[in-house]
Structure formats: C-alpha cells, structure tokens
Design an enzyme around this catalytic site. Structure first.
Site, PDB file in Angstrom:
ATOM      1  CB  SER A 102      30.961  33.793  40.976  1.00 47.75           C
ATOM      2  OG  SER A 102      31.609  34.891  40.383  1.00 47.75           O
ATOM      3  CE  LYS A 145      30.576  37.913  41.830  1.00 43.66           C
ATOM      4  NZ  LYS A 145      32.041  37.760  41.763  1.00 43.66           N
TER       5      LYS A 145
END
Length: 207
Positions: free
Chosen positions: A129, A166
């Site tokens: 991701s 993230k």
C-alpha cells in the site's frame, strides 16, 4: 575525573549523551552551539581532551569516540537497532511487541534533519500500500519512537491493537491514514483512537 576542568567534563558528558541519542558523534560546530562558545574554543577543549587520552578523534567528520566505552566506541560508523517484527502496509495487521533481533547500519542512511534523539527501532513491511512512496513488501523501515508528528509524515501507527505504516493527515476532524497506492483507500480514525508508534526516518532493502 582528575585533571579535567568543569567545562571539559561537561563536554565529555555531552559527547557521550549525544552518541547514545543520535548514534553518531557531534561535530565541533554542534559542540560549540550547545555550549554557546566559538568553534575555536570548542575545538581547543576537544584537543585538550584528546591529549589527556579522554577521547579519540581523526580528521574525518563525526569521528570522535570515547576509549574504554564499548557501546560508544566508533558509534559514528554504525548503529545497532532492535527489530520489532513485521507490520502491515495494507490492511493493519497484528505485530509482536518484542525484539526479534538487532540490525546494524550506517547513520548516513538516515534522514538527519528528522532525527530528534528519540530511540530508534526497525520493522519489516508486509504489503504494497506504500509502493508509490518507495516502500515495498519486505523492506525494513527505520523509525524513531515519538507520538509527535507533522502532517504528511510517514508514520507507524497502532489502530485497534494492529499496526500499519501510512502517511498521516488530518481530515474532517479525524486522522487520515493515507496509502501511497491507488489500489488502497485511506482509513479515517477518531483522534483519540490512534496511537502513533513512530515516524519513519530510513529504509533498508535486500536484493
């Protein structure tokens, strides 16, 4: 320490503490700034300590080391960092909160402008991701422990007892954990439900 002035003792303590916190030796300029003296005065103190056998120094940058201190000797050349397990760079996944092993690396691999002196740790990435940020499955991330972040930082965060990596932003009154891959979606978390483990300051990759 017999034969040392108070200022020399303070400088010696500062060098040792700086090495433990930053994983590298301070420069003459950093010593002078810390003690609010000129670089020439700081250099004179370092030379005096060197003549008294209290430290070693070469002409190379950040080459100060303390003889007889094994954990600091040549700390300008390498860091020993605990690996805390694997994390998810996709859907947040479980991680083991124990030290699996230690890795060593050159401090020059880290983003010094982001270092704050907090302890460092390493985690292995699982997932894609964060692909477009250059963080790939299997990479080893180096992070510093902190709960203070800037918007846009790459963070290691804990959500519902699971850990992920993230970008972090603040959107509509919630934390946004934003991926760097269009195949994944952001996750929005209430402000009091997110625990920041650290910010990423380096990356290691094996080929």
């Amino acid at each position: 320490m017999k034969g040392l002035t108070d200022k020399q003792k303070q400088i010696l303590d500062f060098i040792g503490q700086y090495g433990q916190e930053q994983g590298m030796a301070p420069t003459i300029n950093e010593i002078s700034e810390h003690f609010d003296v000129t670089a020439a005065t700081a250099f004179a103190h370092v030379k005096a300590l060197q003549k008294k056998g209290m430290l070693n120094r070469t002409s190379k940058a950040r080459s100060i080391s303390l003889p007889g201190a094994q954990h600091l000797h040549h700390f300008s050349m390498s860091l020993s960092i605990p690996v805390l397990g694997r994390i998810s760079a996709g859907i947040p996944g479980e991680t083991e909160e124990h030290i699996e092993r230690y890795i060593t690396l050159d401090p020059s691999m880290l983003s010094r402008r982001n270092l704050t002196g907090q302890p460092l740790f390493a985690v292995k990435v699982q997932g894609e991701s964060m692909r477009d940020a250059g963080i790939l499955d299997g990479d080893m991330l180096i992070a510093q422990k902190t709960d203070k972040v800037k918007l846009g930082d790459v963070v290691i965060a804990c959500v519902d007892d699971a850990v992920t990596v993230k970008y972090i932003y603040l959107t509509d009154g919630k934390w946004e954990l934003r991926p760097a891959n269009p195949e994944f979606k952001s996750r929005f978390v209430d402000l009091d439900h997110l625990q920041i483990q650290g910010t990423v300051v380096g990356l290691m990759r094996q080929y």
